[in-house]
Every structure is written in structure tokens, then in C-alpha cells.
Enzyme design. Structure first.
Site, PDB file in Angstrom:
ATOM      1  N   ASP A 163       0.816  -1.213   0.000  1.00  0.00           N
ATOM      2  CA  ASP A 163       0.000   0.000   0.000  1.00  0.00           C
ATOM      3  C   ASP A 163       0.848   1.261   0.000  1.00  0.00           C
ATOM      4  O   ASP A 163       0.612   2.179   0.790  1.00  0.00           O
ATOM      5  CB  ASP A 163      -0.948  -0.008   1.200  1.00  0.00           C
ATOM      6  CG  ASP A 163      -1.848  -1.234   1.216  1.00  0.00           C
ATOM      7  OD1 ASP A 163      -1.318  -2.352   1.388  1.00  0.00           O
ATOM      8  OD2 ASP A 163      -3.066  -1.099   1.052  1.00  0.00           O
ATOM      9  N   ASP A 190      -1.595  -2.669  -4.064  1.00  0.00           N
ATOM     10  CA  ASP A 190      -1.873  -1.232  -3.991  1.00  0.00           C
ATOM     11  C   ASP A 190      -0.585  -0.438  -4.229  1.00  0.00           C
ATOM     12  O   ASP A 190       0.102  -0.054  -3.290  1.00  0.00           O
ATOM     13  CB  ASP A 190      -2.539  -0.826  -2.675  1.00  0.00           C
ATOM     14  CG  ASP A 190      -4.016  -1.207  -2.617  1.00  0.00           C
ATOM     15  OD1 ASP A 190      -4.528  -1.743  -3.617  1.00  0.00           O
ATOM     16  OD2 ASP A 190      -4.642  -0.960  -1.568  1.00  0.00           O
ATOM     17  N   TYR A 193      -1.883   4.268  -6.156  1.00  0.00           N
ATOM     18  CA  TYR A 193      -3.083   5.017  -5.763  1.00  0.00           C
ATOM     19  C   TYR A 193      -3.466   6.056  -6.821  1.00  0.00           C
ATOM     20  O   TYR A 193      -4.121   7.053  -6.531  1.00  0.00           O
ATOM     21  CB  TYR A 193      -2.932   5.651  -4.373  1.00  0.00           C
ATOM     22  CG  TYR A 193      -3.033   4.597  -3.284  1.00  0.00           C
ATOM     23  CD1 TYR A 193      -1.991   3.711  -3.075  1.00  0.00           C
ATOM     24  CD2 TYR A 193      -4.177   4.469  -2.509  1.00  0.00           C
ATOM     25  CE1 TYR A 193      -2.087   2.708  -2.118  1.00  0.00           C
ATOM     26  CE2 TYR A 193      -4.277   3.466  -1.542  1.00  0.00           C
ATOM     27  CZ  TYR A 193      -3.230   2.597  -1.359  1.00  0.00           C
ATOM     28  OH  TYR A 193      -3.334   1.604  -0.421  1.00  0.00           O
ATOM     29  N   ASN A 228      -6.852  -3.669  -4.494  1.00  0.00           N
ATOM     30  CA  ASN A 228      -8.064  -3.042  -5.016  1.00  0.00           C
ATOM     31  C   ASN A 228      -7.769  -1.776  -5.820  1.00  0.00           C
ATOM     32  O   ASN A 228      -8.499  -1.434  -6.751  1.00  0.00           O
ATOM     33  CB  ASN A 228      -9.061  -2.740  -3.892  1.00  0.00           C
ATOM     34  CG  ASN A 228      -8.429  -1.995  -2.750  1.00  0.00           C
ATOM     35  OD1 ASN A 228      -7.388  -2.416  -2.231  1.00  0.00           O
ATOM     36  ND2 ASN A 228      -9.022  -0.895  -2.344  1.00  0.00           N
ATOM     37  N   HIS A 313      -3.365  -9.588  -1.070  1.00  0.00           N
ATOM     38  CA  HIS A 313      -3.620  -8.202  -0.661  1.00  0.00           C
ATOM     39  C   HIS A 313      -4.480  -8.116   0.600  1.00  0.00           C
ATOM     40  O   HIS A 313      -4.160  -7.390   1.539  1.00  0.00           O
ATOM     41  CB  HIS A 313      -4.253  -7.415  -1.801  1.00  0.00           C
ATOM     42  CG  HIS A 313      -4.395  -5.959  -1.480  1.00  0.00           C
ATOM     43  ND1 HIS A 313      -3.299  -5.163  -1.206  1.00  0.00           N
ATOM     44  CD2 HIS A 313      -5.486  -5.171  -1.342  1.00  0.00           C
ATOM     45  CE1 HIS A 313      -3.723  -3.945  -0.927  1.00  0.00           C
ATOM     46  NE2 HIS A 313      -5.043  -3.917  -0.990  1.00  0.00           N
ATOM     47  N   HIS A 323     -11.462  -2.567   6.848  1.00  0.00           N
ATOM     48  CA  HIS A 323     -11.500  -3.802   6.050  1.00  0.00           C
ATOM     49  C   HIS A 323     -11.756  -5.054   6.878  1.00  0.00           C
ATOM     50  O   HIS A 323     -11.368  -6.153   6.490  1.00  0.00           O
ATOM     51  CB  HIS A 323     -10.207  -3.957   5.241  1.00  0.00           C
ATOM     52  CG  HIS A 323      -9.911  -2.774   4.376  1.00  0.00           C
ATOM     53  ND1 HIS A 323     -10.791  -2.322   3.438  1.00  0.00           N
ATOM     54  CD2 HIS A 323      -8.848  -1.938   4.330  1.00  0.00           C
ATOM     55  CE1 HIS A 323     -10.272  -1.268   2.836  1.00  0.00           C
ATOM     56  NE2 HIS A 323      -9.110  -1.012   3.365  1.00  0.00           N
ATOM     57  N   VAL A 351      -4.913  -3.104   4.872  1.00  0.00           N
ATOM     58  CA  VAL A 351      -5.186  -2.345   6.093  1.00  0.00           C
ATOM     59  C   VAL A 351      -3.956  -1.484   6.374  1.00  0.00           C
ATOM     60  O   VAL A 351      -2.841  -2.001   6.474  1.00  0.00           O
ATOM     61  CB  VAL A 351      -5.448  -3.306   7.273  1.00  0.00           C
ATOM     62  CG1 VAL A 351      -5.716  -2.516   8.539  1.00  0.00           C
ATOM     63  CG2 VAL A 351      -6.600  -4.238   6.942  1.00  0.00           C
ATOM     64  N   HIS A 352      -4.161  -0.171   6.532  1.00  0.00           N
ATOM     65  CA  HIS A 352      -3.025   0.746   6.641  1.00  0.00           C
ATOM     66  C   HIS A 352      -2.504   0.816   8.064  1.00  0.00           C
ATOM     67  O   HIS A 352      -2.606   1.833   8.750  1.00  0.00           O
ATOM     68  CB  HIS A 352      -3.412   2.125   6.111  1.00  0.00           C
ATOM     69  CG  HIS A 352      -3.886   2.067   4.702  1.00  0.00           C
ATOM     70  ND1 HIS A 352      -4.662   3.030   4.130  1.00  0.00           N
ATOM     71  CD2 HIS A 352      -3.699   1.126   3.737  1.00  0.00           C
ATOM     72  CE1 HIS A 352      -4.931   2.703   2.874  1.00  0.00           C
ATOM     73  NE2 HIS A 352      -4.362   1.545   2.619  1.00  0.00           N
TER      74      HIS A 352
HETATM   75 FE   LIG Z   1      -6.138  -2.091  -0.520  1.00  0.00          FE
END
Ligand SMILES: [Fe+2]
Ligand SMILES: *[C@@H]1O[C@H](CO)[C@@H](O)[C@H](O)[C@H]1NC(C)=O
Ligand SMILES: *[C@@H]1O[C@H](CO)[C@@H](O)[C@H](O)[C@H]1NC(C)=O
Ligand SMILES: *[C@@H]1O[C@H](CO)[C@@H](O)[C@H](O)[C@H]1NC(C)=O
Length: 475
Positions: A163, A190, A193, A228, A313, A323, A351-352
Site C-alpha cells: 500500500d 496497492d 493510488y 483493489n 492483498h 477492512h 489495512v493501513h
Molecule cells: Fe487495498
């Protein structure tokens, strides 16, 4: 005799009773962060290389099953130019060359540059190669090192990033990662972005991202996986084919593992067998990905590659509000295989934040039984979520309370991880928070190999003791 018996009972109780204590840590650390906004397009972090039509956005990935090939990719902005790669084992002497392909694509009104992919094969293991792309004054040179021959005791240091995005936090993650001196990135999806933008800015942000990560991707393979943010389903501008930008720009050696899609595949590198799964492609029973995975798991040979690593992911075990439960459908389909084949570790992003699990499973539960809670399971993988690369969406700081038993450590900060394989039994894992110095690993542990490691020895010992006790008791 009595002393021997006592001794054995003590030993046995040690073996049976010594268990990990399942008390998880929710770190209260709050790190100061840069604002979660993307770096402006004209910033030096996205610098365009000098010279007419100079190659940019250079990135490499493994090109075959066993690490004797790389795929070199780049973009020329003004005209197709050459898709030739010159390479060799000493600087400025390029004895060999390979011919690649060029293509371009449109995305809405955006027109891409000329995208080159070149397979360079027949390389020696554990060797440094220099390579040159582009022509004349605009040519550029880079280098990479091939991994050691696939074998049970080949040491290797992987980095894990997810991410990432293109903010100042992303830059910090990338700079810290490069300091770690890891040799290959396992990327858990990811990338840019760019899908947060609209119209032609989508394509332009794919370009800035690839220039941004070039400082690492031109010199070592990144093992790609989608998330995603790669789907890019945009009916408003007539773009409805999933993964279009990603598939044009990033290639994977999927044919080498008999996969029929670049989105799921496997490679072997040093002593690791790495399986890449697509969370956003069909994966239930009877689908191509399901069939492929069932075949690939049979190809894993732990005598050659003791370490079995899976990348995806969406995490299967995640106790963050962000999520939450999104990985549940894949867990239901694949978890029993991950246990059966003794996967060592599963890395995910999405998940960040950072989270690591104990070895737990939930395979006994189905819609006709009541055992619905994850239980400690020595055969289960460790699940690690590292969606903490630093993208513009910011941190996921709301963890569910109380911390579930399976969750060992969790913290909402940006960072990256490394997995240093020492030999067939031991690997050292580190999670590194961005603003800590190189020597301060925030979460670290020794990963014992599921096939060669402690469990196996412990089972053998347990079996041996039971036999001995049986014998002693029957005297
Ligand atoms: Fe994602
Ligand atoms: C670039 O795209 C256009 C239109 O799709 C096509 O006609 C052209 O041949 C492409 N050029 C290259 C070098 O692939
Ligand atoms: C459901 O759970 C029961 C009890 O654990 C087990 O016997 C059965 O095989 C399971 N069914 C499926 C389809 O997993
Ligand atoms: C494997 O590496 C670990 C950690 O460096 C070390 O303690 C262990 O002795 C090594 N095992 C073998 C068989 O070399």
C-alpha cells in the site's frame, strides 16, 4: 529407576505444558506523520531523467521460476526508441544483449508513453550484472544481483512493502527500506493510488509513481501483486476492464509457474517458494486460480525450498476496523490448504497499519458446527499485515477492542518489514517503523520453519517420550 521416571515425567510435562502465552500487544505509540497528501507532480522525487526520450520508470522483476532471468521494464516518453537491453558482468562492458517488446495504451483521454518489457535470461546465480537501456546520450545504466541457486540453505533477505502510494510518508518508507539492504521486495498490492485521480491524471500518477520507486525497482526485483487500487473500474470514462494500467506496466513470470494469469503465480528464490495470490480475481472452487493453487502447492518441495511464503492483498486475520472481515471469503476457501501444506508466513496489505498474528486457525468451523472461534494451531501460518507503506488515505488507527487472542502485535504507524532467511530452520523477521533508526526494530521475532523447524523436532521428541514412558510404565 524412580529417578529416571521422575526425570521423564518432568521432561514430558515441559514438552506438553510449555505453550506460548497468547497475550497480544496493542502498541500505544503515536508517530508524528507527514500529511497524507501526494507529493506534487513537479517535485524532484518524480524527476524526469535528462536527455531526449530517455528511459524512465525503470523496474525489474524475476523472469523465470528459479531466478536465472529478470524482466526489465521501462517507458520512453516521446517515441518508441529501442527495446534492447545490453548487459554484462562488468561495468561499461556489455557483452550480451536481449531484445524486448514495446507497446502503449490509452486510458480515457490519457495516452501512455512507450512501455518496454525485455526478458533477460540465462543468467548465472549470485552474480552482479550491469545493464544499459536507451540510446546515445540518453542511455542509462543500472545493475542488479541475481539470487543464489535454489537450495535449502541459501540465505536471503526479503523486504515486504504494501500500500505504498506516493506521499512524503511513502518516500520515508522507501528510503528506510533502501537502508535495510534487503535484496528483493515482496510487494503486497496497492501500488500508485493513481485511481484516486480522475481522467488523464490517473495515467499521469502511474507515471510519477514508477519514477518515484525507480531508486529501488531499477536495482532489485519487486515481486508484484495487485490490490483493489489496481482494479480501476471507471465507467464514467469508459474504462471498465479490470487491472488495465497495471497489466500494461507491470509484468510477472506467470507462465513459468504454469499460471494462466499474470495476477497469480509463483517463483522460487534462494530457499523460498513464494506464492502470489489475487484477492480480486475469482478464487473459489473450480476457478482457474483455485485449480492453479492446488497444483502449485503440490510442486512445492521443502527439501529444496524450506520456506513457503504466500502473498495476498486482503488479510485473512485482521482485527482492525478497516477492512474487517473482508478476507473471510478467501479464508474459508484456502485456510485448510495453508495448514495442510504448512505455510510459514502469509503477508498481506490493504489495512493501513501493522499487525502480526500467533499461529491460529479456524478450520473446524462450518455452517453446521459450532466451533466458530480461531484456536491456537501449531501447523498454521503466521499472518502479517503490512499495509503501512504510507499512501494518501492515511492510517487505519481503530483496532477492535478487546484485542483477539490470535493477534500478537498491532500498531498504526507507517513502515516496512524484512525477512532475513538464515538457514533452513531460522529466519529473522523485523517490522521497522519509519522514524526509528536502522537498529531499532519495533516488532521482531525469530520465525521457525514449519517443515524443518522446532515443531517437527518437538513432535518427534514428544513421540519418543511417550514411547519411553509406555515402556517404563509397563516394566
Ligand atoms: Fe487495498
Ligand atoms: C501506440 O498506439 C497506437 C494506437 O493504439 C498504435 O497505432 C501504435 O502502433 C502504438 N505504437 C507502439 C509503438 O506500440
Ligand atoms: C463441517 O464440520 C464437521 C465437524 O468438524 C466436519 O465433520 C465436516 O466434514 C465439515 N464439513 C465441511 C464441508 O467442511
Ligand atoms: C540456523 O540459524 C540459526 C540462527 O542464526 C542458528 O542459531 C542455528 O544454529 C542455525 N542452524 C544451522 C543448522 O546452521
Amino acid at each position: 529407576m524412580q529417578r529416571l521416571l521422575l526425570h521423564l515425567v518432568l521432561l514430558a510435562s515441559f514438552v506438553f505444558l510449555s505453550r506460548d502465552v497468547y497475550a497480544g500487544i496493542t502498541s500505544s505509540f503515536v508517530r508524528s506523520e507527514f500529511p497524507s497528501v501526494d507529493i506534487p507532480p513537479n517535485h524532484p522525487a518524480f524527476a524526469v531523467p535528462k536527455g531526449h526520450n530517455a528511459p524512465q520508470q525503470v523496474h525489474i522483476t524475476q523472469g523465470d521460476y528459479d531466478g536465472k532471468a529478470v524482466i526489465i521494464s521501462w517507458v520512453t516518453p516521446d517515441e518508441p526508441g529501442s527495446s534492447h537491453v545490453q548487459f554484462g558482468t562488468s561495468e561499461n562492458k556489455f557483452q550480451s544483449s536481449a531484445q524486448g517488446t514495446v507497446s502503449n495504451y490509452t486510458f480515457g483521454e490519457y495516452k501512455s508513453g512507450y512501455i518496454h518489457h525485455c526478458l533477460v535470461e540465462g543468467l548465472e546465480h549470485s552474480t552482479k550484472y550491469y545493464y544499459r537501456i536507451g540510446s546515445g546520450d540518453s542511455s542509462r545504466e543500472f545493475w542488479f544481483e541475481t539470487p543464489p541457486k535454489v537450495g535449502p540453505d541459501a540465505t536471503y533477505k526479503f523486504g515486504i512493502i504494501g500500500d505504498l502510494g506516493q506521499t512524503f510518508n511513502s518516500l520515508s518508507t522507501l528510503e528506510h527500506y533502501i537502508e535495510s539492504e534487503a535484496q528483493t521486495v515482496l510487494f503486497v498490492g496497492d501500488l500508485s493510488y493513481a485511481d484516486r485521480y480522475q481522467y488523464t491524471d490517473v495515467g499521469l500518477r502511474w507515471d510519477t509513481w514508477a519514477r518515484f520507486v525507480e531508486r529501488s525497482t531499477a536495482y532489485q526485483p519487486w515481486i508484484w501483486n495487485t490490490g483493489n487500487h489496481e482494479i480501476e473500474y471507471f465507467p464514467y470514462m469508459g474504462e471498465v476492464v479490470p487491472f488495465k494500467s497495471y497489466l500494461q506496466r507491470y509484468t510477472t513470470p506467470y507462465l513459468a509457474s504454469k499460471s494462466t494469469s499474470p495476477l497469480w503465480y509463483a517463483i522460487r528464490r534462494a530457499s523460498a517458494h513464494i506464492i502470489v495470490l489475487s484477492s480480486y480475481s475469482p478464487y473459489v472452487k473450480y476457478t482457474p486460480q483455485y485449480k492453479w493453487l492446488s497444483d502449485e502447492l503440490l510442486r512445492v518441495d521443502r527439501e529444496k525450498t524450506p520456506w513457503l511464503i504466500v502473498l495476498m492483498h486482503v488479510p485473512l486475520y485482521n482485527s482492525n476496523e478497516a477492512h474487517f472481515m473482508e478476507g473471510e471469503s478467501m479464508r474459508v476457501v484456502y485456510e485448510s490448504w495453508f495448514i495442510k501444506y504448512k505455510v510459514d508466513v502469509i503477508f498481506a496489505g490493504h489495512v493501513h497499519a501493522y499487525e502480526r498474528s500467533y499461529r491460529f486457525s479456524n478450520v473446524d468451523y462450518n455452517i453446521t458446527t459450532g466451533n466458530r472461534y480461531p484456536v491456537a494451531d501449531k501447523s498454521a501460518p503466521v499472518y502479517i499485515t503490512v499495509g503501512d507503506g504510507g499512501n494518501q488515505e492515511g492510517l487505519a488507527s481503530r483496532f477492535r477492542d478487546p484485542q483477539p487472542e490470535y493477534s500478537a502485535f498491532r500498531e498504526a504507524s507507517y513502515g516496512h518489514s524484512t525477512l532475513e532467511i538464515k538457514n533452513r530452520t531460522h529466519a529473522v523477521y523485523h517490522w521497522n517503523r519509519n522514524d526509528d533508526g536502522k537498529k531499532v526494530a519495533t516488532d521482531s521475532f525469530v520465525l521457525h520453519n514449519q517443515y524443518w523447524g522446532n515443531n517437527r523436532r518437538r513432535r518427534k521428541l514428544k513421540h519418543f517420550l511417550l514411547t519411553v514412558i509406555d515402556e517404563v510404565v509397563s516394566i
